[in-house]
Design a protein around this motif. Structure first.
Motif, short mmCIF file in Angstrom:
data_model
loop_
_atom_site.label_atom_id
_atom_site.label_comp_id
_atom_site.label_asym_id
_atom_site.label_seq_id
_atom_site.Cartn_x
_atom_site.Cartn_y
_atom_site.Cartn_z
N PRO A 31 0.83 -1.20 0.00
CA PRO A 31 0.00 0.00 0.00
C PRO A 31 0.87 1.26 0.00
N ALA A 32 0.45 2.25 -0.77
CA ALA A 32 1.27 3.44 -0.96
C ALA A 32 0.75 4.61 -0.13
N ALA A 33 1.66 5.45 0.30
CA ALA A 33 1.29 6.65 1.05
C ALA A 33 2.20 7.80 0.64
N LEU A 34 1.66 8.99 0.74
CA LEU A 34 2.40 10.17 0.30
C LEU A 34 2.18 11.25 1.35
N VAL A 35 3.26 11.92 1.74
CA VAL A 35 3.14 12.99 2.73
C VAL A 35 3.45 14.31 2.06
N THR A 36 2.59 15.28 2.24
CA THR A 36 2.90 16.63 1.77
C THR A 36 2.85 17.58 2.95
N LYS A 37 3.79 18.50 2.95
CA LYS A 37 3.86 19.48 4.04
C LYS A 37 3.75 20.87 3.44
N ALA A 38 2.75 21.60 3.87
CA ALA A 38 2.58 22.96 3.34
C ALA A 38 3.81 23.79 3.71
#
Ligand code: SF4
Length: 552
Positions: free
Chosen positions: A104-111
């Motif tokens: 399973p894939a996950a992506l983190v974005t930080k403003a």
């Protein structure tokens, strides 16, 4: 305002990158600067799944809950991660992130720090929590090459440089044969390029099976119409990730291929439309475009031949329907990314009302070997009926998920054997969510040539995967992604999801009237929807009912 409206989506993305959501004040400011009516800008901001017009934490953890990730336990991952995350992180159950080879894939974005986007792959509870909480030092993505096995065969045409070339080095690209095709294109002249691609047979096919060479001939005339080139690298169909792999592994190839296509139609400006969920592909394409500019391979005088062409990179905001050409044009122009009825083809009237050639990455990069080898030698790479090669994205119940390049005319059995299919195979979904399921005993039929439109997506599911739950996920996807513009799709995708949810809640037992309802709704969507999304939203469910007998 017409001139600046096309900056609306880039403006919204800039605000989102900086703050993490779109506030009323920020939207009003953007509207003043671009002189766009606020109601229309609000319509665009609320159309995209990427944006939020309500406050949310600066860090967003997106966990893919699409088909292969669901089969790999994404739901359990979300629940476990949710318990561990504090208020400072927003967990989002996301449609396909295009990272299916590491489900399973996950992506983190930080403003405020959009460049430091991190992926933990395959995502574990610990890895996802760590990546989401890391202040500035988010872990690096693993190299794409490790996740993309080659077939080991000779004669790779499209993937030949992926994993072999340094994607940051223009010199290395040239050392691997880069820019041979563009030189040949200049020698042939624009009409000669279109003819050569047309003569190459099946590999020269563009969208809707219309030959690429014909598209170029149509877009090129009349010459005073100032055509555009658009590369649709949005790739948001569940299970599709070949464009990402090509852009990450061989970015200069796409720059060269876009230059050739633009030259063939006489365009001086090209748009490369990328997915927001592809941070590394975006940064590598940006670097490649900048390098090409500084080395005279883009700009006013490409290769010193007096031809001007440049590429503008546009990030999309994640709407699947923007894969449809008219929706994509709307989105670039600063409108909601909804399809519209268009009596003329894009080659006659496309972006900003001008003739436009629009292609995906595989189609464009596929032009390079045609020109580099020459059409006759290229035609010799396959059989008479199956010229060239095709890319396949293989994911699910296989030992080596990734992108494979096989000669045209290959069978799903050959492909799955290369990928190491597991013994307890139950079903294979060919063509992604808009395609159809086949049984393990139906894998010896060669991929239909028309299958190219199914994006070469192949997902294998073994007998541990609950198919009714998977079908519900497909229905949820179409309900989410329907733009709501036409009734059969807007209502039909909801009714389809409701029926499939009822079945799942009854532990997979379907009442006869549920199946009858699904057929009625499916037929209405197929016959009366305006674009491909609604027309194909019932395909996978129908095939599961009819071919797999999924409900007994
Ligand atoms: Fe929108 Fe669906 Fe109609 Fe396409 S078929 S225009 S996605 S409502």
């Amino acid at each position: 305002s017409r001139d600046r409206r096309h900056l609306l989506l880039p403006g919204l993305l800039a605000i989102n990158d900086r703050v993490g959501w779109i506030s009323e004040g920020a939207l009003a400011y953007l509207c003043r600067r671009l002189t766009v009516p606020p109601a229309e800008a609000y319509g665009v901001a609320t159309f995209s799944p990427l944006f939020s017009v309500r406050p949310r934490p600066a860090t967003v953890l997106r966990v893919c809950t699409d088909l292969v990730c669901t089969a790999a336990g994404a739901s359990g991952l979300c629940t476990a991660v949710e318990e561990r995350l504090g208020n400072g992180v927003h967990l989002e159950r996301s449609p396909c992130l295009g990272l299916c080879e590491r489900a399973p894939a996950a992506l983190v974005t930080k403003a405020g720090d959009p460049v430091r986007t991190a992926v933990s792959a395959p995502a574990t509870v610990e890895g996802a929590v760590l990546a989401a909480r890391a202040p500035d030092s988010a872990p690096e993505e693993p190299p794409a090459e490790t996740a993309v096995p080659q077939t080991g065969q000779d004669g790779l045409l499209l993937l030949s440089r992926v994993g072999a070339v340094d994607p940051s080095s223009l010199d290395d690209y040239r050392a691997h044969g880069g820019y041979t095709a563009l030189r040949r294109a200049f020698a042939l002249g624009p009409a000669g390029v279109a003819r050569a691609v047309l003569a190459s047979g099946p590999a020269g096919q563009g969208g809707a099976f219309f030959p690429t060479g014909r598209v170029w001939q149509a877009a090129a005339s009349p010459p005073d119409h100032r055509p555009y080139l658009v590369c649709n690298a949005g790739e948001s169909a569940p299970g599709a990730f070949r464009d990402r792999v090509l852009m990450e592994g061989d970015p200069f190839a796409l720059v060269e291929a876009m230059t050739i296509a633009a030259y063939a139609i006489g365009a001086h400006r090209g748009f490369l439309c990328l997915r927001d969920a592809f941070p590394r592909a975006t940064s590598r394409m940006r670097h490649a475009v900048e390098q090409a500019r500084t080395r005279g391979l883009l700009g006013d005088d490409v290769l010193g031949r007096g031809y001007a062409f440049d590429i503008e990179i546009r990030r999309g905001a994640g709407a699947y329907v923007c894969g449809e050409e008219t929706a994509l044009f709307n989105s670039i122009e600063g409108h909601r990314g909804e399809p519209h009825c268009q009596p003329l083809s894009p080659a006659e009237q496309g972006l900003f009302g001008r003739p436009t050639a629009v292609h995906d990455v595989e189609t464009l990069v596929g032009v390079l070997p045609i020109l580099a080898l020459g059409a006759p030698a290229y035609a010799a790479t396959g059989t008479e009926k199956s010229i060239g090669t095709q890319l396949f994205c293989v994911s699910g119940s296989v030992e080596r998920p990734g992108v494979y390049e096989l000669p045209s005319g290959a069978t799903p059995a050959e492909l799955l054997s290369a990928a190491g299919v597991r013994e307890n195979l139950r079903a294979v979904l060919l063509g992604g969510a808009t395609g159809g399921f086949v049984r393990p005993d139906e894998l010896d039929v060669p991929f239909a040539f028309e299958g190219r439109a199914g994006s070469g997506v192949v997902m294998a599911f073994d007998d541990t995967v609950p198919l009714p739950r998977l079908l519900l996920r497909i229905a949820e996807f179409f309900r989410d992604e329907s733009c709501g513009r036409c009734v059969p799709c807007r209502v039909g995708t909801v009714r389809q999801e409701e029926a499939l949810r009822r079945i799942v809640e009854r532990a997979g037992a379907a009442a006869a009237d549920d199946i009858a309802l699904l057929r009625d709704v499916g037929r209405a969507m197929r016959d009366a929807s305006m674009c491909g999304l609604g027309q194909n939203a019932w395909n996978a469910v129908e095939s599961a009912v009819d071919r797999l007998g999924v409900y007994g």
